[in-house]
Design a protein around this motif. Structure first.
Motif, PDB file in Angstrom:
ATOM      1  N   THR A 192       0.837  -1.203   0.000  1.00  0.00           N
ATOM      2  CA  THR A 192       0.000   0.000   0.000  1.00  0.00           C
ATOM      3  C   THR A 192       0.874   1.255   0.000  1.00  0.00           C
ATOM      4  O   THR A 192       2.083   1.197   0.241  1.00  0.00           O
ATOM      5  N   THR A 193       0.235   2.370  -0.268  1.00  0.00           N
ATOM      6  CA  THR A 193       0.878   3.680  -0.151  1.00  0.00           C
ATOM      7  C   THR A 193       0.077   4.508   0.847  1.00  0.00           C
ATOM      8  O   THR A 193      -1.136   4.356   0.975  1.00  0.00           O
ATOM      9  N   GLY A 194       0.770   5.377   1.538  1.00  0.00           N
ATOM     10  CA  GLY A 194       0.104   6.212   2.525  1.00  0.00           C
ATOM     11  C   GLY A 194       1.095   7.141   3.201  1.00  0.00           C
ATOM     12  O   GLY A 194       2.230   7.313   2.757  1.00  0.00           O
ATOM     13  N   ASP A 195       0.618   7.743   4.285  1.00  0.00           N
ATOM     14  CA  ASP A 195       1.444   8.674   5.051  1.00  0.00           C
ATOM     15  C   ASP A 195       2.156   7.920   6.160  1.00  0.00           C
ATOM     16  O   ASP A 195       1.545   7.119   6.871  1.00  0.00           O
ATOM     17  N   ILE A 196       3.436   8.180   6.306  1.00  0.00           N
ATOM     18  CA  ILE A 196       4.198   7.567   7.390  1.00  0.00           C
ATOM     19  C   ILE A 196       4.867   8.684   8.191  1.00  0.00           C
ATOM     20  O   ILE A 196       5.574   9.530   7.642  1.00  0.00           O
ATOM     21  N   PRO A 197       4.600   8.732   9.493  1.00  0.00           N
ATOM     22  CA  PRO A 197       5.179   9.815  10.313  1.00  0.00           C
ATOM     23  C   PRO A 197       6.638   9.540  10.662  1.00  0.00           C
ATOM     24  O   PRO A 197       7.048   8.384  10.803  1.00  0.00           O
ATOM     25  N   ILE A 198       7.387  10.608  10.812  1.00  0.00           N
ATOM     26  CA  ILE A 198       8.792  10.534  11.239  1.00  0.00           C
ATOM     27  C   ILE A 198       8.847  11.006  12.686  1.00  0.00           C
ATOM     28  O   ILE A 198       8.630  12.191  12.975  1.00  0.00           O
ATOM     29  N   TYR A 199       9.108  10.077  13.606  1.00  0.00           N
ATOM     30  CA  TYR A 199       9.139  10.392  15.029  1.00  0.00           C
ATOM     31  C   TYR A 199      10.568  10.384  15.552  1.00  0.00           C
ATOM     32  O   TYR A 199      11.415   9.608  15.100  1.00  0.00           O
ATOM     33  N   LEU A 200      10.797  11.266  16.514  1.00  0.00           N
ATOM     34  CA  LEU A 200      11.999  11.216  17.341  1.00  0.00           C
ATOM     35  C   LEU A 200      11.575  10.761  18.719  1.00  0.00           C
ATOM     36  O   LEU A 200      10.702  11.380  19.341  1.00  0.00           O
ATOM     37  N   ARG A 201      12.167   9.682  19.202  1.00  0.00           N
ATOM     38  CA  ARG A 201      11.729   9.069  20.453  1.00  0.00           C
ATOM     39  C   ARG A 201      12.705   9.364  21.579  1.00  0.00           C
ATOM     40  O   ARG A 201      13.907   9.519  21.358  1.00  0.00           O
ATOM     41  N   GLY A 202      12.144   9.418  22.794  1.00  0.00           N
ATOM     42  CA  GLY A 202      12.968   9.629  23.982  1.00  0.00           C
ATOM     43  C   GLY A 202      12.196   9.257  25.227  1.00  0.00           C
ATOM     44  O   GLY A 202      10.957   9.309  25.256  1.00  0.00           O
ATOM     45  N   LEU A 203      12.931   8.892  26.254  1.00  0.00           N
ATOM     46  CA  LEU A 203      12.336   8.562  27.548  1.00  0.00           C
ATOM     47  C   LEU A 203      12.152   9.844  28.342  1.00  0.00           C
ATOM     48  O   LEU A 203      13.090  10.634  28.491  1.00  0.00           O
ATOM     49  N   GLY A 204      10.932  10.048  28.840  1.00  0.00           N
ATOM     50  CA  GLY A 204      10.620  11.295  29.532  1.00  0.00           C
ATOM     51  C   GLY A 204      10.107  11.082  30.938  1.00  0.00           C
ATOM     52  O   GLY A 204       9.710   9.989  31.329  1.00  0.00           O
ATOM     53  N   SER A 205      10.118  12.178  31.692  1.00  0.00           N
ATOM     54  CA  SER A 205       9.618  12.194  33.067  1.00  0.00           C
ATOM     55  C   SER A 205       8.641  13.349  33.202  1.00  0.00           C
ATOM     56  O   SER A 205       8.938  14.486  32.784  1.00  0.00           O
ATOM     57  N   VAL A 206       7.483  13.075  33.787  1.00  0.00           N
ATOM     58  CA  VAL A 206       6.442  14.084  33.945  1.00  0.00           C
ATOM     59  C   VAL A 206       6.790  14.975  35.129  1.00  0.00           C
ATOM     60  O   VAL A 206       7.187  14.493  36.202  1.00  0.00           O
ATOM     61  N   THR A 207       6.659  16.280  34.943  1.00  0.00           N
ATOM     62  CA  THR A 207       6.896  17.251  36.008  1.00  0.00           C
ATOM     63  C   THR A 207       5.723  18.222  36.071  1.00  0.00           C
ATOM     64  O   THR A 207       5.081  18.509  35.053  1.00  0.00           O
ATOM     65  N   ALA A 208       5.452  18.724  37.255  1.00  0.00           N
ATOM     66  CA  ALA A 208       4.376  19.699  37.421  1.00  0.00           C
ATOM     67  C   ALA A 208       4.736  21.000  36.714  1.00  0.00           C
ATOM     68  O   ALA A 208       5.916  21.391  36.655  1.00  0.00           O
ATOM     69  N   PHE A 209       3.731  21.663  36.165  1.00  0.00           N
ATOM     70  CA  PHE A 209       3.971  22.923  35.470  1.00  0.00           C
ATOM     71  C   PHE A 209       4.489  23.972  36.443  1.00  0.00           C
ATOM     72  O   PHE A 209       5.378  24.762  36.124  1.00  0.00           O
ATOM     73  N   ASN A 210       3.918  24.002  37.645  1.00  0.00           N
ATOM     74  CA  ASN A 210       4.390  24.854  38.739  1.00  0.00           C
ATOM     75  C   ASN A 210       4.289  24.065  40.029  1.00  0.00           C
ATOM     76  O   ASN A 210       3.333  23.308  40.227  1.00  0.00           O
ATOM     77  N   THR A 211       5.252  24.251  40.902  1.00  0.00           N
ATOM     78  CA  THR A 211       5.247  23.614  42.213  1.00  0.00           C
ATOM     79  C   THR A 211       5.550  24.679  43.262  1.00  0.00           C
ATOM     80  O   THR A 211       6.570  25.376  43.158  1.00  0.00           O
ATOM     81  N   VAL A 212       4.662  24.806  44.241  1.00  0.00           N
ATOM     82  CA  VAL A 212       4.799  25.843  45.272  1.00  0.00           C
ATOM     83  C   VAL A 212       4.742  25.193  46.638  1.00  0.00           C
ATOM     84  O   VAL A 212       3.843  24.386  46.920  1.00  0.00           O
ATOM     85  N   SER A 213       5.690  25.557  47.485  1.00  0.00           N
ATOM     86  CA  SER A 213       5.663  25.140  48.884  1.00  0.00           C
ATOM     87  C   SER A 213       4.933  26.215  49.678  1.00  0.00           C
ATOM     88  O   SER A 213       5.387  27.369  49.746  1.00  0.00           O
ATOM     89  N   VAL A 214       3.805  25.850  50.244  1.00  0.00           N
ATOM     90  CA  VAL A 214       2.973  26.808  50.982  1.00  0.00           C
ATOM     91  C   VAL A 214       3.570  27.008  52.370  1.00  0.00           C
ATOM     92  O   VAL A 214       3.680  26.066  53.149  1.00  0.00           O
ATOM     93  N   LYS A 215       3.953  28.252  52.656  1.00  0.00           N
ATOM     94  CA  LYS A 215       4.557  28.581  53.944  1.00  0.00           C
ATOM     95  C   LYS A 215       3.778  29.701  54.628  1.00  0.00           C
ATOM     96  O   LYS A 215       3.103  30.500  53.978  1.00  0.00           O
ATOM     97  N   SER A 216       3.910  29.759  55.947  1.00  0.00           N
ATOM     98  CA  SER A 216       3.332  30.860  56.706  1.00  0.00           C
ATOM     99  C   SER A 216       4.226  32.083  56.571  1.00  0.00           C
ATOM    100  O   SER A 216       5.459  31.973  56.574  1.00  0.00           O
ATOM    101  N   ARG A 217       3.615  33.252  56.442  1.00  0.00           N
ATOM    102  CA  ARG A 217       4.383  34.488  56.308  1.00  0.00           C
ATOM    103  C   ARG A 217       4.531  35.217  57.632  1.00  0.00           C
ATOM    104  O   ARG A 217       5.155  36.271  57.698  1.00  0.00           O
ATOM    105  N   VAL A 218       3.943  34.632  58.674  1.00  0.00           N
ATOM    106  CA  VAL A 218       4.082  35.186  60.022  1.00  0.00           C
ATOM    107  C   VAL A 218       4.354  34.034  60.979  1.00  0.00           C
ATOM    108  O   VAL A 218       4.128  32.867  60.659  1.00  0.00           O
TER     109      VAL A 218
END
Length: 417
Positions: free
Chosen positions: A82-108
């Motif tokens: 057959t003929t068709g579309d074949i994607p070209i991928y670059l593969r890698g092992l990844g690790s999920v991280t939070a978009f933002n991480t905040v440590s909630v602290k008391s200001r007083v």
């Protein structure tokens, strides 16, 4: 004539033993030995001839069977190129991280008297998380307000005296120095009032800080401080950690040699799609876009780190989760594609069995991009040709074949008599 004398002794004379005649049967034994030898040799020769004849018969039967089998078509599974579309991928092992991480602290500093969240709860920015004992800050506020009232009263008195001194100065009753001193007293009272107002604002601010709110929206972690403990603004850990999971990011590495095509795409303003897959690299978990590329290459591994962002509206991704990332670099259109099961490897390279007119012939090929179970054929095949994908181990160049499609059961044949 000489006469032989026998010496006389006292020992008795022993007569000589009689001569034994050789048996007359020794020639017969030799004849029997040769006869047995000839018999055994004849039997061995006969057995050898019998073995040779049986082997020749067996070889002839095998040759006949092989000839018979060679004429029988081999059952194989085929599919069309057959003929068709074949994607070209670059593969890698990844690790999920939070978009933002905040440590909630008391200001007083103060005693934690209430916690208003549940561990693992999704919170929004501004939600009340905890309360510090507000009474010390309320007392400070009351003191500041009292000081303000006192200084305002002093200001009123100083302004009244300044008005009287001004009238006396106009009548030339007092010296100019007294008037200036009273004016300075009025200015000091005004400055004290401004300071009191700032102290009141600070006390109100401290009272506001006694209520700990969420600085960002996200998922709150485990409670780090229990109610009743005294917390300080200088505590390193805080009372909880909030991680923003929508959106969420994934960090993954690719070989440094593949970095330039990505940078060219990014300079051109292209948005590159990134797919996150499970550990088996089969099931897609989420789809996102490439956010940025790190500004340096890791010399120890020869890789570059990339960062992709995912909406994560279904919470499929979680911080510190390992995923397989596929960066879609481009898509080739009109490529010749065959299943990977149809490719065979030999001393001369890759080849396939092409079926035409009921026969399978060997065709050398040149492969290209591999994507999953599909392989791009750069040279050697054309669209709509038929190749074998199962049963190649029984084939030879020019073998007759009985074809069936993928998933079809082979037709039943009657056993040869």
């Amino acid at each position: 004539m000489t006469t032989k004398f026998t010496p006389v002794t006292d020992e008795p004379i022993t007569p000589a033993p009689p001569r034994v005649a050789e048996p007359a049967s020794r020639p017969r034994r030799a004849i029997y030995s040769w006869l047995w030898f000839l018999i055994l040799a004849g039997l061995a020769y006969g057995g050898f001839r019998y073995y040779q004849a049986s082997q020749q018969k067996q070889q002839a039967a095998s040759a006949a069977q092989a000839a018979k089998l060679s004429n029988r078509p081999v059952s194989v599974v085929t599919t069309a190129v057959t003929t068709g579309d074949i994607p070209i991928y670059l593969r890698g092992l990844g690790s999920v991280t939070a978009f933002n991480t905040v440590s909630v602290k008391s200001r007083v500093d103060g005693q934690l008297i209430a916690v208003h969240y549940t561990e693992g709860q999704a919170v929004k920015q501004g939600d009340l998380l905890g309360e510090i004992d507000p009474r010390p800050f309320q007392v400070q506020l009351a003191q500041a307000e009292g000081q303000l009232a006192k200084d305002e009263a002093q200001l009123t008195d100083a302004q009244a005296n300044l008005a009287r001194y001004q009238a006396l100065w106009n009548e030339k009753v007092i010296a100019k120095q007294q008037l200036d001193t009273q004016a300075a007293t009025v200015g000091q009272s005004q400055g004290a009032i401004e300071s009191d107002k700032a102290t009141i604002d600070n006390a109100k601010l401290q009272l506001t800080y006694a209520k700990i709110t969420a600085p960002i929206s996200g998922r709150i972690g485990l409670r780090l401080v229990d109610v009743g403990n005294v917390v300080h603004a200088s505590d390193p850990n805080g009372i909880a950690v909030i991680s923003q999971l929508q959106p969420i990011t994934v960090l993954f590495n690719i070989p440094a040699d593949n970095l330039q095509p990505i940078l060219q795409k990014l300079r051109g303003g292209a948005k590159l799609n990134v797919g996150a897959y499970d550990r088996d690299d089969r099931n897609k978990i989420a789809t996102g876009t490439l956010l940025t590329v790190d500004n340096q290459i890791d010399q120890s591994t020869g890789t570059s780190r990339l960062k992709a962002v995912f909406p994560n509206t279904d919470n499929a991704l979680f911080p510190n989760q390992f995923v397989n990332c596929r960066l879609l670099l481009e898509t080739r259109h009109g490529a010749v594609i065959v299943p990977a099961s149809g490719i065979q490897k030999g001393p001369q390279g890759n080849y396939v069995y092409v079926v035409a007119d009921g026969k399978a012939t060997v065709r050398p090929i040149t492969t290209g991009t591999v994507e999953g179970d599909n392989i791009e054929i750069a040279q050697g095949l054309k669209a709509n040709e038929t190749i074998v994908i199962e049963g190649q181990d029984k084939l030879q160049d020019g073998s007759r074949v009985d074809t069936r499609g993928p998933g079809e059961k082979p037709a039943r044949r009657r056993r040869a008599e």
